[in-house]
Design an enzyme around this catalytic site. Structure first.
Site, mmCIF file in Angstrom:
data_model
loop_
_atom_site.group_PDB
_atom_site.id
_atom_site.type_symbol
_atom_site.label_atom_id
_atom_site.label_comp_id
_atom_site.label_asym_id
_atom_site.label_seq_id
_atom_site.Cartn_x
_atom_site.Cartn_y
_atom_site.Cartn_z
ATOM 1 N N ARG A 104 0.854 -1.184 0.000
ATOM 2 C CA ARG A 104 0.000 0.000 0.000
ATOM 3 C C ARG A 104 0.888 1.232 0.000
ATOM 4 O O ARG A 104 1.853 1.319 0.756
ATOM 5 C CB ARG A 104 -0.919 0.012 1.230
ATOM 6 C CG ARG A 104 -1.989 -1.064 1.214
ATOM 7 C CD ARG A 104 -3.045 -0.785 0.144
ATOM 8 N NE ARG A 104 -4.089 -1.805 0.116
ATOM 9 C CZ ARG A 104 -4.083 -2.881 -0.665
ATOM 10 N NH1 ARG A 104 -3.048 -3.080 -1.487
ATOM 11 N NH2 ARG A 104 -5.071 -3.739 -0.642
ATOM 12 N N ASP A 146 5.568 -0.383 -6.509
ATOM 13 C CA ASP A 146 4.454 -0.697 -7.398
ATOM 14 C C ASP A 146 3.197 0.037 -6.938
ATOM 15 O O ASP A 146 2.159 -0.043 -7.587
ATOM 16 C CB ASP A 146 4.187 -2.207 -7.423
ATOM 17 C CG ASP A 146 3.125 -2.594 -8.435
ATOM 18 O OD1 ASP A 146 3.316 -2.291 -9.633
ATOM 19 O OD2 ASP A 146 2.088 -3.182 -8.038
ATOM 20 N N GLU A 170 -1.519 7.655 -5.679
ATOM 21 C CA GLU A 170 -1.635 7.013 -6.991
ATOM 22 C C GLU A 170 -3.002 7.166 -7.637
ATOM 23 O O GLU A 170 -3.148 6.976 -8.848
ATOM 24 C CB GLU A 170 -1.305 5.519 -6.882
ATOM 25 C CG GLU A 170 -2.324 4.693 -6.133
ATOM 26 C CD GLU A 170 -1.960 3.215 -6.121
ATOM 27 O OE1 GLU A 170 -2.776 2.419 -6.595
ATOM 28 O OE2 GLU A 170 -0.866 2.855 -5.657
ATOM 29 N N HIS A 175 1.183 -0.133 -10.226
ATOM 30 C CA HIS A 175 0.253 -1.042 -9.544
ATOM 31 C C HIS A 175 -0.110 -2.222 -10.445
ATOM 32 O O HIS A 175 -1.290 -2.541 -10.649
ATOM 33 C CB HIS A 175 -1.013 -0.301 -9.105
ATOM 34 C CG HIS A 175 -1.627 -0.889 -7.873
ATOM 35 N ND1 HIS A 175 -2.021 -0.147 -6.796
ATOM 36 C CD2 HIS A 175 -1.909 -2.182 -7.552
ATOM 37 C CE1 HIS A 175 -2.523 -0.945 -5.858
ATOM 38 N NE2 HIS A 175 -2.471 -2.176 -6.312
#
Length: 336
Positions: free
Chosen positions: A239, A263, A268, A300
């Site tokens: 997260r 990632d 985001e 992601h």
């Protein structure tokens, strides 16, 4: 039952329609309607008349949105993700809207991507790829290290954390972990649980695999970064808000963080899953991260495998079918 999908991409449509065609819900077939926009207070009206809304990780399922969904007849929000920190659970309970999630879809996908980021960042594979395409075969600046014998710190030893540890155990790494709930599977690998400061100070690579909770937000802040082994690699595929991005930038500038792989990113929602290649990105912290040669970011995509998409669709439609039958699937969040 009619299901409104938000933040829907072509791959969502394909995976859900494939599963839906062969799905036996014990009731009438689901009617799937896909909306590309994110769920927001502005777009929530699109769900009017839909009994089920299927939301993704960056959709807004706040109180005002839930109020609109309830007014339009929504009875269930079926998340096609594991995390649910984007939902106002108290408001959902007050409105009688049930929440279901996909607690595990393909932990192998995320664990494999995590190790892939580590290897790519360490051996500068992404930079070497671009060099060779330009006819540059020099090795300067591409020096890495052997993972064999290195100490890896795993923060969070749930399914993904343990699978990441298993892969790295195969490389001959020494394994440390920090978690309030120790895993027998991790211990079986020969790993050791230690306190967080010890893990940070001894690990060559630190990999985050814990949920986003009030007590884990900005777990990696300036204080924690100061405890890192100098030059350690930091990896986050869990997260985004586990990292204090401003503190991470300072850690990179000082050299305390020797390499960073992400990632996920705290802000985001305004970036990931969209093509912004023709736009000026307004997030100055994110743009600052991109200037470092020892930073590797993916958008992601750790979950993004055929197997995971199929599992997500099967579990999500299974949650909807159980709700229709008045049964519990075991994937409910809250009490509704």
């Amino acid at each position: 039952m009619r299901i409104a999908f938000f933040s829907a991409k072509a791959y969502d449509r394909q995976s859900f329609e494939d599963v839906n065609r062969g799905f036996d819900s014990g009731s009438d077939p689901h009617e799937l309607v896909f909306f590309e926009p994110r769920l927001t207070p502005t777009t929530a009206a699109l769900a009017h008349g839909f009994g089920v809304v299927c939301a993704f990780i960056n959709d807004d399922v706040s109180g005002p949105v839930l109020e609109q969904l309830a007014a339009g007849g929504t009875q269930l929000v079926a998340l096609r993700s594991a995390g649910f920190n984007n939902i106002d659970l108290a408001t959902a309970e007050r409105l009688g809207i049930a929440i279901a999630r996909v607690p595990a879809y393909s932990p192998h996908a995320v664990a494999e991507h995590t190790v892939g980021l580590m290897l790519t960042l360490n051996r500068k594979i992404h930079r070497a790829y671009n060099r060779v395409r330009e006819g540059n075969f020099a090795l300067d600046g591409l020096l890495g290290f052997d993972f064999h014998g290195k100490t890896i710190g795993i923060i969070g030893t749930g399914k993904i954390g343990v699978l990441t540890a298993k892969i790295l155990h195969g490389f001959g790494c020494q394994l440390l972990a920090y978690d309030v709930h120790p895993s027998e599977d991790f211990l079986a690998l020969g790993g050791r649980y230690v306190e967080l400061p010890q893990l940070l100070g001894q690990s060559d690579v630190v990999s985050l695999h814990c949920p986003l909770l009030p007590q884990t937000k900005h777990l990696m802040n300036a204080e924690a970064i100061a405890q890192l082994k100098p030059g350690a690699m930091l990896v986050n595929t869990s997260r985004g808000a586990l990292l204090d991005t401003a503190a991470v930038v300072m850690g990179l500038k000082s050299g305390k963080i020797g390499a960073l792989a992400l990632d996920v990113y705290e802000q985001e929602a305004a970036l990931f899953f969209e093509d912004l290649s023709n736009e000026i990105i307004q997030d100055d912290l994110f743009e600052r991260l991109l200037t470092f040669p020892n930073v590797l970011i993916t958008g992601h995509q750790a979950f993004f495998t055929r197997e995971a998409l199929s599992n997500i669709a099967e579990t999500t439609l299974g949650n909807v079918a159980a709700f229709e039958r008045g049964e519990r699937s075991g994937n409910e969040v809250g009490t509704c």
